[in-house]
Design an enzyme around this catalytic site. Structure first.
Site, mmCIF file in Angstrom:
data_model
loop_
_atom_site.group_PDB
_atom_site.id
_atom_site.type_symbol
_atom_site.label_atom_id
_atom_site.label_comp_id
_atom_site.label_asym_id
_atom_site.label_seq_id
_atom_site.Cartn_x
_atom_site.Cartn_y
_atom_site.Cartn_z
ATOM 1 N N ILE A 475 -7.112 -7.350 0.152
ATOM 2 C CA ILE A 475 -5.989 -6.804 -0.611
ATOM 3 C C ILE A 475 -4.666 -7.029 0.118
ATOM 4 C CG2 ILE A 475 -4.982 -4.673 -1.522
ATOM 5 C CD1 ILE A 475 -7.884 -3.879 -2.187
ATOM 6 N N THR A 555 -5.763 -0.558 4.236
ATOM 7 C CA THR A 555 -7.049 -0.474 4.935
ATOM 8 C C THR A 555 -7.937 0.505 4.162
ATOM 9 O OG1 THR A 555 -6.542 1.482 6.252
ATOM 10 C CG2 THR A 555 -5.781 -0.612 7.125
ATOM 11 N N GLU A 606 -1.093 4.598 -6.599
ATOM 12 C CA GLU A 606 -1.585 4.289 -7.951
ATOM 13 C C GLU A 606 -2.902 3.526 -7.921
ATOM 14 O OE1 GLU A 606 -0.172 4.983 -11.394
ATOM 15 O OE2 GLU A 606 -2.312 4.558 -11.389
ATOM 16 N N ALA A 611 -7.352 0.211 -9.849
ATOM 17 C CA ALA A 611 -6.424 -0.838 -9.374
ATOM 18 C C ALA A 611 -5.028 -0.604 -9.934
ATOM 19 C CB ALA A 611 -6.950 -2.226 -9.708
ATOM 20 N N LEU A 613 -4.094 -0.330 -13.063
ATOM 21 C CA LEU A 613 -3.990 0.347 -14.368
ATOM 22 C C LEU A 613 -3.181 1.634 -14.198
ATOM 23 C CD1 LEU A 613 -7.659 0.170 -15.728
ATOM 24 C CD2 LEU A 613 -5.730 -1.285 -16.363
ATOM 25 N N GLY A 664 -20.091 -11.761 -5.478
ATOM 26 C CA GLY A 664 -18.983 -11.075 -4.797
ATOM 27 C C GLY A 664 -18.437 -9.892 -5.571
ATOM 28 N N GLU A 667 -19.521 -4.407 -2.957
ATOM 29 C CA GLU A 667 -19.138 -4.292 -1.551
ATOM 30 C C GLU A 667 -20.168 -5.102 -0.753
ATOM 31 O OE1 GLU A 667 -16.517 -2.580 -0.176
ATOM 32 O OE2 GLU A 667 -15.891 -2.213 -2.245
ATOM 33 N N ASP A 678 -17.719 6.176 -3.946
ATOM 34 C CA ASP A 678 -16.414 5.598 -4.250
ATOM 35 C C ASP A 678 -15.876 6.186 -5.565
ATOM 36 O OD1 ASP A 678 -14.390 3.583 -3.592
ATOM 37 O OD2 ASP A 678 -15.049 2.675 -5.494
ATOM 38 N N LYS A 682 -12.533 8.719 -6.410
ATOM 39 C CA LYS A 682 -11.546 8.477 -7.474
ATOM 40 C C LYS A 682 -11.455 9.679 -8.408
ATOM 41 C CE LYS A 682 -12.177 3.484 -7.348
ATOM 42 N NZ LYS A 682 -12.887 2.348 -7.904
ATOM 43 N N GLY A 797 -10.644 -5.836 -8.203
ATOM 44 C CA GLY A 797 -10.309 -7.215 -7.861
ATOM 45 C C GLY A 797 -9.046 -7.240 -7.035
#
Ligand code: ADP
Ligand code: ASP
Ligand code: MG
Length: 818
Positions: A475, A555, A606, A611, A613, A664, A667, A678, A682, A797
């Site tokens: 990223i 990170t 955000e 991501a 959105l 890919g 993770e 994860d 969120k 992504g």
């Protein structure tokens, strides 16, 4: 009334012409206008090439001509409907036949005069203007073709004809008096007393527009081109150049005389006399105001207005003992050159009067030498004047600006910068108006010199945004690329420059108060001898007094997430892709929010869910306007969204996961997706943003895989263990299918209760059909009660996540003050 001119670059394709016609149609509604056109982009050059080929008898010209013909007909065919094409084609055909005859004649005589070249070049403007005018009529516009040769009356200086203004102004006014239709005028050309065709010099359509504007007492002359106005330097040579809001006629003239091709220097004169502003605008960005050229100098902070250059010049040096103290030498010299029609770009004379230097275009150099040696042949015979020395492969760079007048030290800074960059100065000239300082330098130093001068005089003026980025993985790396690619083009709209001053990964770091070059940051970081230390980055940003810093965390580190308070306390905004802070303890979350609020220092994250959105922003907006979030239902993992989209019980579950990993989509260890942690982070963040005070251990995470799969050591072992769960998973999906349902991994919040797990979803549920790895969030609120507000789209992504971080950076930068 306005006169509007469109350059070749604005009409180089049929789509561009369509766009221009739309712009004209709009402008015509608000104001009375006349329009001027150049040749279609590249056509004048092509006509010159054709003339040169013919003048040396190169038969290949027929192919080049064919190509031009095809391009011209393509324009006509695309822009005009079939039913109106035949008369247009007939006219074009006869025009092109005429061109062919002249060219053929030229192959026989093999001598290209300036007169013939002017006539040949005139076909460019005549054809483009005719076609565009017909296209406008075809669209029902009341337009009329106007051949400027009937109105602009010139002398016979072919190649750069001088205008007889008295006659021209009268002719233009008479012509316009009797006409009501929109006049569509050929740029670049005029007519001589013998009614031959003469051009006004390269880029002369700008001049045409100004001549018409002045004759008609227009309120404004607009020159539409392919850049956002007159820029501080040629953007092709100086990537950091930016558009100026305002320049004076004199500044524009000096800049264009010294190479700023954007507007023809003579264009300033007619407008200046009538005090008509000229506005330079971008056809591709009509939303920009562009640059206004007018008489009054506006207050600016810039010490200079721009730096421009002439890429290729020749310098002639006339020297000799007989020149000292003898009057009339320079008068004779320059009269002789004027008689030969040689244009002099720059002159310098040493006070010893031993040498006179002047610059001309390289194609004039040898003729100029001959002219001088002829004029001074007697003096040369007796060695009072030496032979004329011609130096080639030189460029002129010029710093221009009203503010230079009576401001000491500018020349000093200019030459110091050149010295510092090892640029050797061959000659120097300063206009007596003090509006311009020029230096002749070696051609190979041109871009170095331009960029060095530009950065010294302009760098500090645009607001700098200093990004300190930690994390250079997928990223962070993508973000650096996006910043590198977009900061210059977008800088004009932002009115600030984003640069990265600090950069660190887990091992190494870099700090450069002037900005780290982003072209090859990987190598520079790899070669850095500084071990990674965020405290030092922080201290440096203070030590170097960097204003407008933004601390960016790309990170996934718990430790890095603990560093935010220090930055916010010093009013350095924080942008985090890292979820660890907002999903840490409730106490830490509140502390950061509170600090950010009391110190008015943004803390944005955000990308912590979905991501780029707009999810967190949406919650904020809803609550800011008095709404309350009652329920959230969401698919928040791109990976699990993808896996359950594909999993239909035909292929074993483990195989699908294996496949997703190979592509890919997971993770490195797929357990980090499958354990739901994860998604839990969120959901926790969304709940907190919605005003629900939850800690992680209050979330109910329903496992859908047996614990054993997670407890094994390596990834291979995990896949083996996962196979044991295959039959149970298949059964689960089959059962769902029997009642017409699918499996979805859903995070939901209902008031204070939050849970995550695999659910069966029927066809009427908004999550039933969802694409690839899309995320979806449905908010049920007091306002959105019957049907939820839904945000949906790719939510994972590197590209979109980095773009979300970038958007947060830009949001913060817009809020920061100088
Ligand atoms: P047009 O076809 O519209 O007449 P030109 O190619 O003649 O356009 O002029 C526009 C070009 O001038 C720009 O694309 C830019 O590359 C160049 N240019 C050189 N110096 C400058 C400057 N100082 N400001 C803006 N543009 C410049
Ligand atoms: N077509 C001419 C040129 O290319 C005139 C202009 O574009 O202004 O020089
Ligand atoms: Mg031009």
């Amino acid at each position: 009334m306005k006169v509007i001119k469109f350059g070749g670059s604005s009409i180089s394709t049929t789509e561009r012409v369509e766009n221009v016609i739309r712009l004209i149609d709009e402008a015509n509604k608000d104001d009375s206008i006349a329009v001027v056109f150049s040749a279609f982009g590249g056509v004048t050059d092509q006509l010159i090439r054709l003339s040169e080929m013919c003048s040396v008898g190169d038969e290949a010209y027929t192919e080049e001509l064919q190509e031009l013909e095809e391009r011209i007909f393509r324009f006509a065919k695309t822009l005009i409907r079939a039913k109106n094409q035949s008369s247009v084609f007939a006219h074009l055909k006869s025009t092109l036949n005429e061109l062919e005859d002249v060219l053929h004649g030229l192959t026989l005589i093999q001598e290209l005069t300036a007169r013939t070249l002017d006539f040949i070049m005139s076909f460019g403007e005549r054809m483009s203007t005719f076609i565009i005018c017909e296209a406008m009529k075809d669209r029902g516009m009341d337009a009329e073709f106007a051949d400027a040769r009937e109105m602009i009356k010139t002398d016979e200086t072919f190649g750069a004809a001088r205008v007889n203004f008295e006659l021209t102004n009268r002719k233009i006014r008479e012509y316009f008096e009797s006409r009501t239709a929109l006049q569509v005028i050929t740029g670049f050309i005029g007519g001589t007393p013998k009614d031959e065709t003469a051009t006004l010099g390269r880029s002369g359509s700008d001049y045409t527009a100004s001549i018409f504007g002045a004759a008609l007492d227009a309120d404004e002359v607009e020159i539409w081109t392919d850049v956002n106005g007159i820029m501080t330097a040629d953007p092709r040579k100086v990537p950091d150049a930016f558009p100026l809001d305002h320049v004076t006629y004199e500044e524009a003239m000096e800049m264009s005389h010294f190479g700023a091709k954007v507007v023809h220097p003579s264009s300033m004169q007619p407008a200046f006399e009538k005090n008509i502003p000229i506005r330079i605008r971008n056809t591709f960005r009509p939303d920009f105001d562009g640059t206004v050229i007018s008489a009054d100098a506006k207050e600016t902070q810039h010490r200079i207005s721009g730096v421009s250059s002439i890429e290729d010049i020749a310098l002639l040096r006339v020297q000799g003992s007989g020149m000292m103290g003898v009057t009339g030498i320079s008068a004779r010299l320059f009269s002789a050159l004027a008689r030969a029609d040689i244009n002099i770009i720059l002159i310098t004379q040493a006070s010893s009067e031993h040498t006179i230097c002047f610059a001309v275009t390289p194609s004039d150099a040898h003729r100029a030498k001959d002219v001088i040696e002829d004029e001074f042949s007697l003096e040369m015979q007796v060695n009072q004047i030496d032979r004329v020395v011609v130096e080639k492969d030189l460029s002129i760079i010029a710093a221009v600006g009203e503010n230079m007048r009576h401001t000491p030290g500018i020349a000093g800074s200019l030459f110091r910068i050149l010295g510092k960059h090892d640029v050797n100065v061959v000659a120097i000239a300063q206009g007596s108006s003090e509006l311009n300082i020029s230096a002749v330098i070696s051609k190979e130093d041109e871009t170095t010199a331009l960029n060095a001068i530009h950065s010294t005089f302009f760098e500090s003026l645009r607001r700098k945004i200093n990004v300190i980025l930690v994390g250079t993985g997928l990223i962070g790396g993508t973000l650096l690329r996006q910043i590198r690619d977009h900061r210059h083009p977008l800088g004009d709209a932002w009115k600030f420059d984003i640069r990265v001053t600090g950069l660190a990964n887990s091992r190494k770091m870099l700090f450069d108060p002037n900005g780290i070059p982003l072209e090859n940051w990987q190598d520079t970081l790899e070669q850095s001898s500084q071990a990674s230390d965020i405290d030092i980055l922080f201290e440096n940003s203070r030590k170097y007094n960097l204003t407008n810093c933004i601390y960016v965390d790309c990170t996934a580190s718990e430790q890095v997430a603990q560093t935010y308070p220090k930055f916010i306390e010093h009013r350095i905004p924080v942008v985090a892709a890292n979820k660890k802070a907002a999903s840490g303890t409730l106490e830490y979350y509140h502390r950061l929010k509170q600090l950010s609020h009391t110190l008015d220092t943004p803390f944005l994250y955000e990308t912590n869910a979905g991501a780029s959105l707009p999810i967190i922003q949406t919650i904020e907006q809803l609550r800011d306007t008095g709404d309350s979030i009652l329920k959230i239902e969401a698919i928040l993992s791109g990976t699990l969204s993808y896996i359950f989209n594909i999993f239909d019980g035909e292929t074993p579950f483990s195989e699908i996961v294996r496949h997703a990993k190979e592509k890919g989509y997971t993770e490195p260890d797929p357990r980090d997706d499958l354990d739901g942690m994860d998604v839990a982070r969120k959901l926790l963040i969304l709940a907190r943003e919605s005003g629900y005070e939850l800690e992680m251990d209050e979330l109910v995470i329903e496992d859908f895989l047996p614990n054993e799969s997670f407890e094994v050591d390596g990834i291979d072992e995990f896949f083996e263990a996962l196979e044991d769960a295959d039959s149970a998973m298949t059964e689960r999906v089959k059962t769902a299918q029997q009642s017409g349902k699918v499996l979805r991994y859903i995070a939901s919040l209902d008031g204070n209760s939050a849970k995550i797990g695999l659910q069966e979803v029927a066809q009427d549920h908004p999550f039933y059909t969802i694409g690839g790895g899309d995320n979806i969030v449905a908010f049920t609120t007091e306002r959105y009660n019957e049907t939820p507000l839904v945000v949906k789209g790719p939510g994972a992504g590197a590209e979109v996540t980095a773009a979300g971080v970038f958007a947060d950076i830009v949001r913060v930068a817009k809020l920061q003050k100088q």
